[in-house]
Design a protein around this motif. Sequence first.
Motif, mmCIF file in Angstrom:
data_model
loop_
_atom_site.group_PDB
_atom_site.id
_atom_site.type_symbol
_atom_site.label_atom_id
_atom_site.label_comp_id
_atom_site.label_asym_id
_atom_site.label_seq_id
_atom_site.Cartn_x
_atom_site.Cartn_y
_atom_site.Cartn_z
ATOM 1 N N LYS A 417 -4.654 -15.554 7.852
ATOM 2 C CA LYS A 417 -5.378 -15.544 6.586
ATOM 3 C C LYS A 417 -6.885 -15.603 6.838
ATOM 4 O O LYS A 417 -7.683 -14.925 6.168
ATOM 5 N N LEU A 418 -7.282 -16.412 7.830
ATOM 6 C CA LEU A 418 -8.695 -16.505 8.186
ATOM 7 C C LEU A 418 -9.216 -15.150 8.660
ATOM 8 O O LEU A 418 -10.325 -14.734 8.316
ATOM 9 N N THR A 420 -7.923 -12.103 7.909
ATOM 10 C CA THR A 420 -7.969 -11.131 6.814
ATOM 11 C C THR A 420 -9.118 -11.428 5.849
ATOM 12 O O THR A 420 -9.755 -10.510 5.339
ATOM 13 N N ASP A 421 -9.387 -12.713 5.582
ATOM 14 C CA ASP A 421 -10.502 -13.059 4.706
ATOM 15 C C ASP A 421 -11.832 -12.609 5.301
ATOM 16 O O ASP A 421 -12.731 -12.152 4.585
ATOM 17 N N THR A 422 -11.932 -12.749 6.635
ATOM 18 C CA THR A 422 -13.181 -12.358 7.294
ATOM 19 C C THR A 422 -13.375 -10.847 7.243
ATOM 20 O O THR A 422 -14.465 -10.354 6.926
ATOM 21 N N ALA A 424 -12.063 -8.759 5.121
ATOM 22 C CA ALA A 424 -12.168 -8.280 3.747
ATOM 23 C C ALA A 424 -13.601 -8.305 3.247
ATOM 24 O O ALA A 424 -13.976 -7.608 2.294
ATOM 25 N N LYS A 425 -14.445 -9.128 3.875
ATOM 26 C CA LYS A 425 -15.837 -9.247 3.448
ATOM 27 C C LYS A 425 -16.707 -8.120 3.995
ATOM 28 O O LYS A 425 -17.862 -7.979 3.617
#
Length: 426
Positions: A417-418, A420-422, A424-425
Amino acid sequence: MARGKRSNGEGSVYQRKDGLWIGAAYVLTTTGHRKRVTVSATSEEEAWRKLRKKIADSDAGIPVSADNWTVDGYLAYWLENVATTKRPRTVEGYRAVVRRHLVPGLGAKKLQRLTAQDVRTFLNRLRHDCRCCADKVDAKRPKGERRCCAVGECCGLVLSDRTVQQVHAVLRNALQHAMREEVIPRNVAKLVQVKSPRYDVHRGLESDQAKALLKAARGNRLEALYVLALYLGMRRGELLGLRWSDIDWDGWDEPCGPHREEFCEDCADRCFPSLQVRQTLQRVGRKLVFVPPKTERSERATPLPQLVAEALVEHWDRQDDEAEAADDWEDSGLVFTTPKGGPLDPTYLRSSWYPLRKRAGLDGVRFHDLRHSCVTLLLRLGVPPHIVRDIVGHSAIDVTMKIYASVSLRDKREALKLLTDTLAKL
């Protein structure tokens, strides 16, 4: 065809009446002297080949054994004169392996003639043969009660990979010492590889399970023991061998001591007591003995958090009450004792642990899993592995990371998740 005159030290080969060829020569022994040794073969050429090998080894400085050891005889010598330098519990384990497995399987063989093939065949038998029948348990039963290989229905009870690895390790250690003493030229057990066991690393408690355990332990006479096991990751033997003299209470009575919710920064170190792990308690045979910690790193100093220190103070008060109530109190100086003050047998600890884990809804959890839980929870909180290693007293950091630090699906999910969140930005 007549042979020419033999050179000095070449030895001789002759044929016995039964047709067997015998080679004989004087070679170097482990005592530093020379003695006459013989080899046997079914042909003259093979006898000469074996004899020249003996002579070549002697010329190269590889002596033959001055004693005609059997594996059984040398293992007995090794146990009595060499292995005794180990910890008592370790020696007890060595004796059990030698008695149950090595002597029945390899004891009658000549030590000098033991080969890697002999060792490999022996270990394969241990791994695949049913122990019920290998130990002749089924054969000793009355005919009408036999229920295994004796009636063609193998129970499949075989040794675990871990046990086979231990048997191999004991034999390897004994033969290594025989090689150092120049009783044998090489350690044939080292030439044989064994399957490494797979360790179950998913044994730690989750934080909510740990809280349930501490709640279930409230009011238990050994509540402080479970607090120490979970918060400091101490081994069972370390807890049972802990003495009041191993706890340094300096600073506990300072004005900013245990009755304040926050410690001042100037004297925080003095306000925290500390604990020294100096000995462990083990059962060896029928006796309880105190021995040094497991490894050099196991002998360690650990600061006591306020909650742990308060649990020890409450336990001290409870122990004082038990001492006053007992008619024959034994002043052992130990922190965790029987109701009469004596050393606490590990079997007694099990009788306390099993009902406690059931009340906490943790059936099947081992007491040693509290140590695993301490490591896993600290690592998940982001504590550096080298600090975790020193808190629990692991011998090396890879033990901390490979055996005890399990990676759960939750850990993987949070890591992904970390990522993908990174991304995605971007």
